[in-house]
Design a protein around this motif. Structure first.
Motif, PDB file in Angstrom:
ATOM      1  N   LEU A 269      45.808  71.896  58.285  1.00 61.63           N
ATOM      2  CA  LEU A 269      46.508  71.034  59.222  1.00 61.63           C
ATOM      3  C   LEU A 269      46.793  69.714  58.529  1.00 61.63           C
ATOM      4  CD1 LEU A 269      47.436  70.672  62.169  1.00 61.63           C
ATOM      5  CD2 LEU A 269      45.091  70.064  62.775  1.00 61.63           C
ATOM      6  N   TYR A 270      48.069  69.506  58.187  1.00 58.03           N
ATOM      7  CA  TYR A 270      48.453  68.277  57.504  1.00 58.03           C
ATOM      8  C   TYR A 270      49.301  67.443  58.459  1.00 58.03           C
ATOM      9  CZ  TYR A 270      47.348  70.654  53.015  1.00 58.03           C
ATOM     10  OH  TYR A 270      46.759  71.313  51.978  1.00 58.03           O
ATOM     11  N   LEU A 271      48.692  66.400  58.941  1.00 57.33           N
ATOM     12  CA  LEU A 271      49.410  65.501  59.846  1.00 57.33           C
ATOM     13  C   LEU A 271      49.205  64.067  59.373  1.00 57.33           C
ATOM     14  CD1 LEU A 271      48.466  67.213  63.237  1.00 57.33           C
ATOM     15  CD2 LEU A 271      50.689  67.239  62.111  1.00 57.33           C
ATOM     16  N   TYR A 272      49.623  63.840  58.153  1.00 58.05           N
ATOM     17  CA  TYR A 272      49.520  62.526  57.537  1.00 58.05           C
ATOM     18  C   TYR A 272      50.758  61.722  57.927  1.00 58.05           C
ATOM     19  CZ  TYR A 272      50.126  59.377  53.474  1.00 58.05           C
ATOM     20  OH  TYR A 272      50.347  58.310  52.653  1.00 58.05           O
ATOM     21  N   THR A 288      37.701  76.909  64.091  1.00 58.28           N
ATOM     22  CA  THR A 288      36.627  77.404  63.229  1.00 58.28           C
ATOM     23  C   THR A 288      37.102  77.844  61.853  1.00 58.28           C
ATOM     24  OG1 THR A 288      36.935  79.497  64.363  1.00 58.28           O
ATOM     25  CG2 THR A 288      35.095  78.135  65.087  1.00 58.28           C
ATOM     26  N   SER A 289      38.409  78.015  61.676  1.00 60.31           N
ATOM     27  CA  SER A 289      38.907  78.457  60.361  1.00 60.31           C
ATOM     28  C   SER A 289      39.414  77.303  59.512  1.00 60.31           C
ATOM     29  CB  SER A 289      40.061  79.443  60.540  1.00 60.31           C
ATOM     30  OG  SER A 289      39.627  80.562  61.238  1.00 60.31           O
ATOM     31  N   LEU A 290      39.412  76.123  60.069  1.00 56.46           N
ATOM     32  CA  LEU A 290      40.050  74.993  59.387  1.00 56.46           C
ATOM     33  C   LEU A 290      39.358  74.660  58.063  1.00 56.46           C
ATOM     34  CD1 LEU A 290      42.480  73.295  60.235  1.00 56.46           C
ATOM     35  CD2 LEU A 290      40.899  71.559  61.055  1.00 56.46           C
ATOM     36  N   HIS A 291      40.151  74.676  56.976  1.00 56.68           N
ATOM     37  CA  HIS A 291      39.622  74.373  55.651  1.00 56.68           C
ATOM     38  C   HIS A 291      40.094  73.012  55.163  1.00 56.68           C
ATOM     39  CE1 HIS A 291      38.551  78.550  55.685  1.00 56.68           C
ATOM     40  NE2 HIS A 291      37.965  78.435  54.521  1.00 56.68           N
ATOM     41  N   GLU A 292      41.301  72.655  55.563  1.00 53.18           N
ATOM     42  CA  GLU A 292      41.861  71.391  55.091  1.00 53.18           C
ATOM     43  C   GLU A 292      42.450  70.618  56.258  1.00 53.18           C
ATOM     44  OE1 GLU A 292      44.584  72.042  51.844  1.00 53.18           O
ATOM     45  OE2 GLU A 292      43.248  73.547  50.968  1.00 53.18           O
ATOM     46  N   LEU A 293      42.064  69.362  56.348  1.00 55.80           N
ATOM     47  CA  LEU A 293      42.562  68.519  57.428  1.00 55.80           C
ATOM     48  C   LEU A 293      42.963  67.167  56.869  1.00 55.80           C
ATOM     49  CD1 LEU A 293      42.961  67.943  60.460  1.00 55.80           C
ATOM     50  CD2 LEU A 293      40.550  67.335  60.594  1.00 55.80           C
ATOM     51  N   ASP A 294      44.204  66.808  57.081  1.00 56.66           N
ATOM     52  CA  ASP A 294      44.688  65.508  56.628  1.00 56.66           C
ATOM     53  C   ASP A 294      45.288  64.769  57.818  1.00 56.66           C
ATOM     54  OD1 ASP A 294      45.775  63.281  55.457  1.00 56.66           O
ATOM     55  OD2 ASP A 294      46.808  64.365  53.844  1.00 56.66           O
ATOM     56  N   MET A 295      44.604  63.709  58.219  1.00 57.72           N
ATOM     57  CA  MET A 295      45.146  62.866  59.290  1.00 57.72           C
ATOM     58  C   MET A 295      45.129  61.414  58.826  1.00 57.72           C
ATOM     59  SD  MET A 295      43.933  64.629  62.838  1.00 57.72           S
ATOM     60  CE  MET A 295      42.229  64.167  62.703  1.00 57.72           C
ATOM     61  N   PHE A 318      40.800  64.209  55.081  1.00 59.11           N
ATOM     62  CA  PHE A 318      41.387  62.902  54.795  1.00 59.11           C
ATOM     63  C   PHE A 318      41.600  62.148  56.099  1.00 59.11           C
ATOM     64  CE2 PHE A 318      42.514  65.628  51.289  1.00 59.11           C
ATOM     65  CZ  PHE A 318      42.282  64.822  50.174  1.00 59.11           C
ATOM     66  N   LEU A 319      40.911  61.029  56.214  1.00 59.05           N
ATOM     67  CA  LEU A 319      41.047  60.195  57.408  1.00 59.05           C
ATOM     68  C   LEU A 319      41.346  58.755  57.001  1.00 59.05           C
ATOM     69  CD1 LEU A 319      37.961  61.504  59.439  1.00 59.05           C
ATOM     70  CD2 LEU A 319      40.362  61.957  59.936  1.00 59.05           C
ATOM     71  N   ASN A 320      41.778  58.590  55.769  1.00 62.20           N
ATOM     72  CA  ASN A 320      42.008  57.244  55.260  1.00 62.20           C
ATOM     73  C   ASN A 320      43.179  56.561  55.966  1.00 62.20           C
ATOM     74  OD1 ASN A 320      43.235  59.471  53.792  1.00 62.20           O
ATOM     75  ND2 ASN A 320      44.307  57.907  52.610  1.00 62.20           N
ATOM     76  N   GLY A 321      43.151  55.230  55.912  1.00 62.94           N
ATOM     77  CA  GLY A 321      44.285  54.474  56.443  1.00 62.94           C
ATOM     78  C   GLY A 321      44.410  54.518  57.947  1.00 62.94           C
ATOM     79  N   ASN A 322      43.286  54.631  58.654  1.00 60.14           N
ATOM     80  CA  ASN A 322      43.325  54.572  60.113  1.00 60.14           C
ATOM     81  C   ASN A 322      42.569  53.331  60.590  1.00 60.14           C
ATOM     82  OD1 ASN A 322      44.745  57.008  61.147  1.00 60.14           O
ATOM     83  ND2 ASN A 322      43.286  58.058  59.827  1.00 60.14           N
ATOM     84  N   TYR A 323      42.235  53.292  61.859  1.00 56.35           N
ATOM     85  CA  TYR A 323      41.499  52.151  62.408  1.00 56.35           C
ATOM     86  C   TYR A 323      40.113  52.600  62.860  1.00 56.35           C
ATOM     87  CZ  TYR A 323      46.319  50.561  62.401  1.00 56.35           C
ATOM     88  OH  TYR A 323      47.603  50.253  62.011  1.00 56.35           O
ATOM     89  N   LEU A 324      39.549  53.537  62.109  1.00 58.50           N
ATOM     90  CA  LEU A 324      38.239  54.070  62.482  1.00 58.50           C
ATOM     91  C   LEU A 324      37.164  53.019  62.207  1.00 58.50           C
ATOM     92  CD1 LEU A 324      38.644  57.659  60.995  1.00 58.50           C
ATOM     93  CD2 LEU A 324      38.742  57.004  63.422  1.00 58.50           C
ATOM     94  N   GLU A 325      36.155  52.972  63.075  1.00 66.75           N
ATOM     95  CA  GLU A 325      35.077  52.006  62.874  1.00 66.75           C
ATOM     96  C   GLU A 325      33.736  52.621  63.245  1.00 66.75           C
ATOM     97  OE1 GLU A 325      36.867  49.003  65.289  1.00 66.75           O
ATOM     98  OE2 GLU A 325      35.930  49.743  67.132  1.00 66.75           O
TER      99      GLU A 325
END
Ligand SMILES: *[C@@H]1O[C@H](CO)[C@@H](O)[C@H](O)[C@H]1NC(C)=O
Ligand SMILES: *[C@@H]1O[C@H](CO)[C@@H](O)[C@H](O)[C@H]1NC(C)=O
Ligand SMILES: *[C@@H]1O[C@H](CO)[C@@H](O)[C@H](O)[C@H]1NC(C)=O
Ligand SMILES: *[C@@H]1O[C@H](CO)[C@@H](O)[C@H](O)[C@H]1NC(C)=O
Ligand SMILES: *[C@@H]1O[C@H](CO)[C@@H](O)[C@H](O)[C@H]1NC(C)=O
Ligand SMILES: *[C@@H]1O[C@H](CO)[C@@H](O)[C@H](O)[C@H]1NC(C)=O
Ligand SMILES: *[C@@H]1O[C@H](CO)[C@@H](O)[C@H](O)[C@H]1NC(C)=O
Ligand SMILES: *[C@@H]1O[C@H](CO)[C@@H](O)[C@H](O)[C@H]1NC(C)=O
Ligand SMILES: *[C@@H]1O[C@H](CO)[C@@H](O)[C@H](O)[C@H]1NC(C)=O
Ligand SMILES: *[C@@H]1O[C@H](CO)[C@@H](O)[C@H](O)[C@H]1NC(C)=O
Length: 351
Positions: A269-272, A288-295, A318-325
């Motif tokens: 799932l690539y949603l960059y 349950t099958s997810l191997h790669e996730l880019d958000m 990949f969760l870079n460049g968000n407003y996670l805290e």
């Protein structure tokens, strides 16, 4: 000769021809061999024409058409496949063949009207338009014109190819190709058998319609100027394995809050860099099958969403460049994690 004798004679002739034709391997029809040789002669080989082949696919190009000649049956030529029964050319695969030249709509290729698979990817047809005649290959199930320097508008006639399972027209020249108004919608509506659609970097510049093939396993449309709201139906495609819609900042994406029909099949799932709205719902934990996730760069805010902690098969995240805290603690449970990118957030390691 009287009538009975004539009929007998005709029957004999037909039968003997039938036996004769069954006992010989079918040779490539002369007109098709000629069309292929004409095609070969239109495109001199330049190894540079397939430079991207090695860069993107990791294998070296080689000139398949070079050995084509009149002295052999065209069904044995490299990249050519014929139907075993009829002898007609049904597949032409000239990916990474160093072909270079202008592709005109009078090309002899369009005489091969029985083609089912056509792969011209990774060549250099610089300055050529995709001819509307591609829409006449009504038997095509596979069409790949990727990374071959075509430019201009993808002809609306491609949507006549209703048997297509695989359509790939990616480009490395950003927006060097465009879909044209409404064409994308018509394409998706008409190609009801599609399993794979890849149109990277084509200027689509429209919304994703509600009506598209329910057989999709790969939907790859990064960098295509998509707009509007991603239809929730995409997440309910029960065979979906790879969804890549990155770099469409005007595409609004909202995850379904209840179960997803694609949850067991979805692997990547690539949603960059999309316009992500809403939360990561609890239902996300069923992937349950997810191997790669880019958000990355997708406007995620707040603490790292809990459902991410359940994705035990994830290898890259990949969760870079968000407003996670907040603290980074859940990730210890990812046994298979090989790549993790959390930069450009306000996260901290627990002390
Ligand atoms: C291929 O590219 C190289 C380096 O860019 C160049 O020196 C060479 O002349 C090119 N070959 C052809 C046949 O265009
Ligand atoms: C003709 O094609 C055959 C099979 O591809 C090849 O072995 C042969 O070398 C070719 N002949 C010429 C003159 O290119
Ligand atoms: C095909 O069309 C191109 C451009 O219109 C022209 O230059 C070329 O001579 C044509 N080839 C044939 C075989 O008619
Ligand atoms: C063409 O051949 C390549 C490998 O040589 C393969 O990866 C590709 O799937 C083939 N294309 C089609 C349309 O079958
Ligand atoms: C959809 O496909 C059908 C059957 O091939 C064709 O008649 C029709 O014109 C196509 N519609 C569009 C919008 O391409
Ligand atoms: C993409 O296509 C749209 C509509 O056809 C056009 O307005 C826009 O300028 C194009 N964008 C680029 C980057 O070419
Ligand atoms: C999609 O279009 C087909 C043919 O026009 C129609 O039968 C089908 O009901 C449509 N599906 C949706 C979800 O709109
Ligand atoms: C999920 O799949 C089931 C069974 O195939 C189907 O009945 C249901 O309509 C699907 N749900 C959605 C939201 O597509
Ligand atoms: C992002 O989506 C929101 C709706 O959730 C909308 O108000 C906003 O205009 C969208 N932004 C862009 C750049 O499309
Ligand atoms: C997700 O993980 C939490 C605890 O880590 C667990 O309680 C929950 O049941 C899991 N959910 C799913 C759907 O596996």
């Amino acid at each position: 000769m009287d009538c009975v004798k004539l009929v007998f004679f005709m029957l004999y002739t037909i039968l003997s021809q039938l036996v004769f034709s069954l006992s010989l391997p079918h040779l490539c029809p002369k007109d098709q061999a000629l069309a292929l040789l004409q095609f070969k002669n239109m495109f001199p080989i330049n190894p540079n024409a397939s430079d991207y082949c090695f860069k993107f696919k990791g294998f070296h190009s080689y000139p398949k058409t070079l050995t084509w000649n009149r002295s052999t049956d065209c069904c044995s030529w490299d990249g050519v496949h014929c139907d075993k029964m009829t002898g007609q050319v049904i597949e032409l695969n000239l990916t990474c063949s160093g072909l270079q030249g202008k592709f005109h709509s009078n090309s002899s290729l369009f005489q091969l009207c029985n083609l089912r698979r056509l792969d011209l990817s990774y060549n250099n047809f610089f300055g050529s338009l995709i001819s509307s005649k591609f829409g006449e290959f009504s038997s095509l199930t596979h069409l790949d014109l990727s990374v071959s320097s075509f430019s201009g508008q993808i002809p609306s006639e491609i949507s006549y190819l209703t048997n297509l399972n695989i359509l790939r027209i990616t480009t490395v020249d950003p927006y060097g190709l465009r879909a044209g108004p409404h064409n994308f919608e018509l394409l998706l509506k008409n190609l009801t058998q599609l399993r794979e659609l890849k149109l990277d970097s084509v200027n689509i510049s429209s919304t994703i319609p509600l009506n598209f093939s329910s057989y999709l396993t790969v939907l790859q449309l990064p960098y295509t100027q998509l707009r509007g709201v991603l239809p929730e139906r995409v997440f309910h495609l029960s065979n979906l394995e790879f969804l890549h819609l990155s770099s469409n900042p005007q595409l609004t994406v909202r995850f379904p809050t209840t179960t997803w029909n694609s949850s067991a099949s979805l692997m990547k799932l690539y949603l960059y860099d999309v316009n992500f709205t809403g939360r990561i719902p609890e239902s996300f934990s069923h992937l349950t099958s997810l191997h790669e996730l880019d958000m990355g760069y997708s406007n995620l805010a707040g603490p790292i969403p809990k459902p991410l902690g359940n994705l035990s098969h994830v290898e890259s995240l990949f969760l870079n460049g968000n407003y996670l805290e907040g603290p980074i603690s859940q990730f210890s449970i990812f046994e298979k994690l090989k790549m993790l990118s959390l930069g450009n957030n306000n996260l901290r390691w627990p002390t």
